[in-house]
Scaffold this motif. Sequence first.
Motif, PDB file in Angstrom:
ATOM      1  N   ARG A  96       0.832  -1.207   0.000  1.00 20.43           N
ATOM      2  CA  ARG A  96       0.000   0.000   0.000  1.00 20.43           C
ATOM      3  C   ARG A  96       0.867   1.257   0.000  1.00 20.43           C
ATOM      4  O   ARG A  96       0.536   2.248  -0.649  1.00 20.43           O
ATOM      5  N   ARG A 185     -14.185  13.763   2.352  1.00 22.70           N
ATOM      6  CA  ARG A 185     -12.798  13.356   2.578  1.00 22.70           C
ATOM      7  C   ARG A 185     -12.066  13.165   1.266  1.00 22.70           C
ATOM      8  O   ARG A 185     -10.890  13.483   1.139  1.00 22.70           O
ATOM      9  N   LYS A 195      -2.567   6.732   1.308  1.00 22.33           N
ATOM     10  CA  LYS A 195      -2.364   7.363   2.619  1.00 22.33           C
ATOM     11  C   LYS A 195      -1.462   8.585   2.466  1.00 22.33           C
ATOM     12  O   LYS A 195      -0.300   8.587   2.885  1.00 22.33           O
ATOM     13  N   TYR A 200      -5.440  13.602   5.786  1.00 23.66           N
ATOM     14  CA  TYR A 200      -5.721  13.649   7.224  1.00 23.66           C
ATOM     15  C   TYR A 200      -5.854  15.092   7.686  1.00 23.66           C
ATOM     16  O   TYR A 200      -6.743  15.419   8.470  1.00 23.66           O
ATOM     17  N   GLU A 231     -16.348   6.014   4.561  1.00 23.33           N
ATOM     18  CA  GLU A 231     -15.482   5.583   5.663  1.00 23.33           C
ATOM     19  C   GLU A 231     -15.902   6.349   6.914  1.00 23.33           C
ATOM     20  O   GLU A 231     -16.682   7.296   6.843  1.00 23.33           O
ATOM     21  N   THR A 234     -10.640   7.319  10.457  1.00 27.47           N
ATOM     22  CA  THR A 234      -9.577   6.569   9.779  1.00 27.47           C
ATOM     23  C   THR A 234      -9.910   5.082   9.805  1.00 27.47           C
ATOM     24  O   THR A 234      -9.044   4.239  10.052  1.00 27.47           O
ATOM     25  N   MET A 235     -11.171   4.782   9.546  1.00 30.91           N
ATOM     26  CA  MET A 235     -11.597   3.379   9.556  1.00 30.91           C
ATOM     27  C   MET A 235     -12.495   3.099   8.350  1.00 30.91           C
ATOM     28  O   MET A 235     -13.229   3.981   7.887  1.00 30.91           O
ATOM     29  N   ASN A 236     -12.464   1.864   7.890  1.00 34.07           N
ATOM     30  CA  ASN A 236     -13.450   1.410   6.908  1.00 34.07           C
ATOM     31  C   ASN A 236     -14.732   1.067   7.656  1.00 34.07           C
ATOM     32  O   ASN A 236     -14.708   0.787   8.854  1.00 34.07           O
ATOM     33  N   LEU A 255      -9.909   4.066   1.210  1.00 37.57           N
ATOM     34  CA  LEU A 255      -8.624   3.412   1.485  1.00 37.57           C
ATOM     35  C   LEU A 255      -8.866   1.910   1.644  1.00 37.57           C
ATOM     36  O   LEU A 255      -9.799   1.493   2.328  1.00 37.57           O
ATOM     37  N   GLY A 257      -8.343  -0.873   3.390  1.00 34.64           N
ATOM     38  CA  GLY A 257      -7.861  -1.201   4.734  1.00 34.64           C
ATOM     39  C   GLY A 257      -7.467  -2.676   4.845  1.00 34.64           C
ATOM     40  O   GLY A 257      -8.139  -3.555   4.298  1.00 34.64           O
ATOM     41  N   ILE A 258      -6.399  -2.901   5.579  1.00 33.92           N
ATOM     42  CA  ILE A 258      -5.939  -4.272   5.777  1.00 33.92           C
ATOM     43  C   ILE A 258      -6.837  -4.970   6.806  1.00 33.92           C
ATOM     44  O   ILE A 258      -7.116  -6.157   6.696  1.00 33.92           O
ATOM     45  N   THR A 259      -7.346  -4.202   7.751  1.00 38.16           N
ATOM     46  CA  THR A 259      -8.317  -4.767   8.690  1.00 38.16           C
ATOM     47  C   THR A 259      -9.603  -5.109   7.938  1.00 38.16           C
ATOM     48  O   THR A 259     -10.194  -6.175   8.150  1.00 38.16           O
ATOM     49  N   CYS A 299     -13.509  -0.335  11.147  1.00 37.81           N
ATOM     50  CA  CYS A 299     -12.379  -1.238  11.370  1.00 37.81           C
ATOM     51  C   CYS A 299     -11.103  -0.638  10.801  1.00 37.81           C
ATOM     52  O   CYS A 299     -11.107  -0.023   9.737  1.00 37.81           O
ATOM     53  N   GLY A 300     -10.036  -0.798  11.565  1.00 41.18           N
ATOM     54  CA  GLY A 300      -8.743  -0.253  11.154  1.00 41.18           C
ATOM     55  C   GLY A 300      -7.674  -0.697  12.135  1.00 41.18           C
ATOM     56  O   GLY A 300      -7.995  -1.248  13.202  1.00 41.18           O
ATOM     57  N   THR A 301      -6.428  -0.463  11.775  1.00 37.96           N
ATOM     58  CA  THR A 301      -5.308  -0.905  12.604  1.00 37.96           C
ATOM     59  C   THR A 301      -5.374  -0.333  14.020  1.00 37.96           C
ATOM     60  O   THR A 301      -5.093  -1.035  14.998  1.00 37.96           O
TER      61      THR A 301
END
Length: 354
Positions: A96, A185, A195, A200, A231, A234-236, A255, A257-259, A299-301
């Motif tokens: 990413r 956003r 990113k 942000y 979103e 900073t989460m999906n 974005l 997201g990996i989560t 969901c996010g890191t």
Amino acid sequence: MVGTFDIAINKIAKSRVEEYDVNNVPFGKCFSDHMLVAEYKDGKWAPPQIIPYGDMPLSYAMSALHYGQAIFEGMKAYKNAAGVVSLFRPHENFKRLNRSALRMAMPEVPEEIFIGGLIELMRLDSAWVPTSETGSLYIRPFLIATDEAIGVRASDTYKFVIITCPAGNYYNEPIKVLVEQDYFRAVKGGVGFVKAAGNYGRSLFPTRMAQAKGYQQVIWTDSETHQYVEESGTMNLMFVIDNTVITPALSDTILSGITRDSVLTLARAWNLKVEERKISITEILEAHKNGTLQEAFGCGTAATIAQITSIGYKDADYTLPAVETRQFSTKVDAYLRQIRKGQVEDTFKWMISV
Ligand SMILES: Cc1ncc(COP(=O)(O)O)c(C=O)c1O
């Protein structure tokens, strides 16, 4: 040696880790002993170095500050009961970062520097990885343009850096969210899917406005109609409606997201119906009205899963089902924690131990 790069390690004279209780430090303010730094100039990367964490000498003309060529990643390392440190899906962050680099006209970072360098860094700073049940070491890789030059053009020189800091539980309190109707956003053809630091910066003012009204986060909607959810912070976003897991489909405004990907992988593995598609606020409120909206979460890191307890839209707040009744998200949350802590079999081969 990291592949074709020799990695020079300049160790700190005395570790600072004893000065902190790494399981209980405020997030984002206390940084581990070392950092990785690699420089790009004359069209190539110089070998990375690991050096004591410290300040960066910078020019007031540094191009990242003026023209926003700055991208980053956010990822975590975990320590299991046996003291083994593992990274969660680090190759996804690596890929990413390079998608972000491409979009921002920056050079791609070689895998040997990102992954190889990160593994060396983790080995050196493993004492900084919290041992608590929900603790982790937050990892912040970033790439910035460093030309000392005024004038809008892609920089010729760059710095890739990885710094890390211990993290406990980071905003995974249940949240009240406000559906944003004025600001957006990301826009079609823009940089929402990467990113870039500017994504942000631009979100702070609308978020501050929502917080002044008593919400913790905004739900970003599409820039054209403000009807489709994209979103949250900073989460999906994920919804469970009538036993189907629904999330906005990826696009250039969302974005990847990996989560998000991990949650969808688990949902499919558990034989749940999954839909990646556009989802309108009208559909969500309709499901709320007829009692089929079972779960909503981000969901996010940072938080892994942040339960959404209420959605504000125009002048009304819609209260969602109690968190205790949410079977899917609570199961995902627990399962991801267990995988990361080495408490269940890592069926998907998501953990890379250092
Ligand atoms: C805008 C945005 N959306 C979604 C996410 C979640 O992505 P991930 O699960 O990879 O942390 C993040 C955090 O990185 C983000 O900044």
